[in-house]
Design an enzyme around this catalytic site. Structure first.
Site, mmCIF file in Angstrom:
data_model
loop_
_atom_site.group_PDB
_atom_site.id
_atom_site.type_symbol
_atom_site.label_atom_id
_atom_site.label_comp_id
_atom_site.label_asym_id
_atom_site.label_seq_id
_atom_site.Cartn_x
_atom_site.Cartn_y
_atom_site.Cartn_z
ATOM 1 N N HIS A 158 24.276 37.533 55.126
ATOM 2 C CA HIS A 158 23.819 38.655 54.293
ATOM 3 C C HIS A 158 22.802 38.172 53.255
ATOM 4 C CE1 HIS A 158 28.122 40.343 55.004
ATOM 5 N NE2 HIS A 158 27.297 41.047 55.755
ATOM 6 N N LYS B 147 36.150 51.130 59.448
ATOM 7 C CA LYS B 147 36.805 49.839 59.278
ATOM 8 C C LYS B 147 38.078 50.010 58.447
ATOM 9 C CE LYS B 147 32.663 47.076 59.864
ATOM 10 N NZ LYS B 147 31.647 46.220 59.230
ATOM 11 N N ARG C 279 22.155 40.402 64.428
ATOM 12 C CA ARG C 279 22.521 39.031 64.819
ATOM 13 C C ARG C 279 22.278 38.788 66.293
ATOM 14 N NH1 ARG C 279 28.289 39.710 62.165
ATOM 15 N NH2 ARG C 279 27.905 41.604 63.336
ATOM 16 N N SER D 42 31.698 38.942 58.489
ATOM 17 C CA SER D 42 32.701 39.051 57.424
ATOM 18 C C SER D 42 34.110 38.995 58.013
ATOM 19 C CB SER D 42 32.522 40.363 56.661
ATOM 20 O OG SER D 42 31.290 40.363 55.988
#
Ligand code: PNS
Length: 170
Positions: free
Chosen positions: A17, A41, A91, A129
């Site tokens: 990040h 989430k 990514r 994360s």
């Protein structure tokens, strides 16, 4: 001046990040890192305020970068602050479908909004994360994977790492 927003859960903020923040901040007149709860989430490890605090400490000293939290639609928040560009990190191809859907939906809701993708630096392309939370919780040393503001809070939460060597970064 083009104002951009880098939105995300940041639970917690990691070096991938930070790399996106640094690079995106050079492209726009102003960058707001927006910490928001993603309803898709789970509840998360850190509160929104804790996440915002770690981002704030990390970007202190970066010119024209600030940190905000919001509730509701991203594009609504962007209207409020006069931002027109959403920055997201990509990514791998596995991120693409999820991000593409969000980009199209956001543009569907607000025609004035553009999403720009920054390719995550190769050295952080494996980092998420979720994995940081997992391995830190299991006692791994994540010193090389997260900024100091995150590391301190992870240590407070999970204690010092157990006898596992710090990961090597290439
Ligand atoms: O880091 P994440 O969890 O992948 O980020 C997703 C996030 C927070 C950017 C997304 O869930 C979001 O924009 N939430 C705000 C509510 C919203 O506008 N939802 C519609 C997105 S198409």
């Amino acid at each position: 001046m083009v104002r951009a927003v880098y939105p995300g859960s940041f639970d917690p903020l990691h070096n991938g990040h930070v790399d996106v923040i640094r690079r995106a901040s050079r492209l726009f007149g102003h960058l707001t890192v927006a910490v928001v709860h993603n309803p898709l989430k789970s509840d998360g490890l850190f509160t929104i305020d804790e996440r915002a605090a770690m981002v704030r400490e990390t970007v202190a000293g970066m010119p024209d970068v600030d940190v905000a939290t919001f509730q509701g639609l991203l594009v609504g928040f962007m209207r409020e602050i006069g931002a027109t560009v959403i920055v997201k990190g990509l990514r791998a191809i596995s991120d693409y479908e999820y991000e593409l859907q969000m980009a199209h939906l956001n543009r569907q809701i607000d025609r004035d909004v553009e999403t720009l993708f920054v390719m995550t630096a190769t050295r952080w392309s494996y980092l998420s994360s979720t994995r940081v939370r997992e391995i830190a919780g299991l006692g791994a040393d994540v010193t090389k994977l997260v900024p100091p503001a995150t590391l301190r809070r992870l240590r407070r939460r999970f204690g010092a790492p157990t006898a596992v060597p710090a990961p090597t970064t290439s």
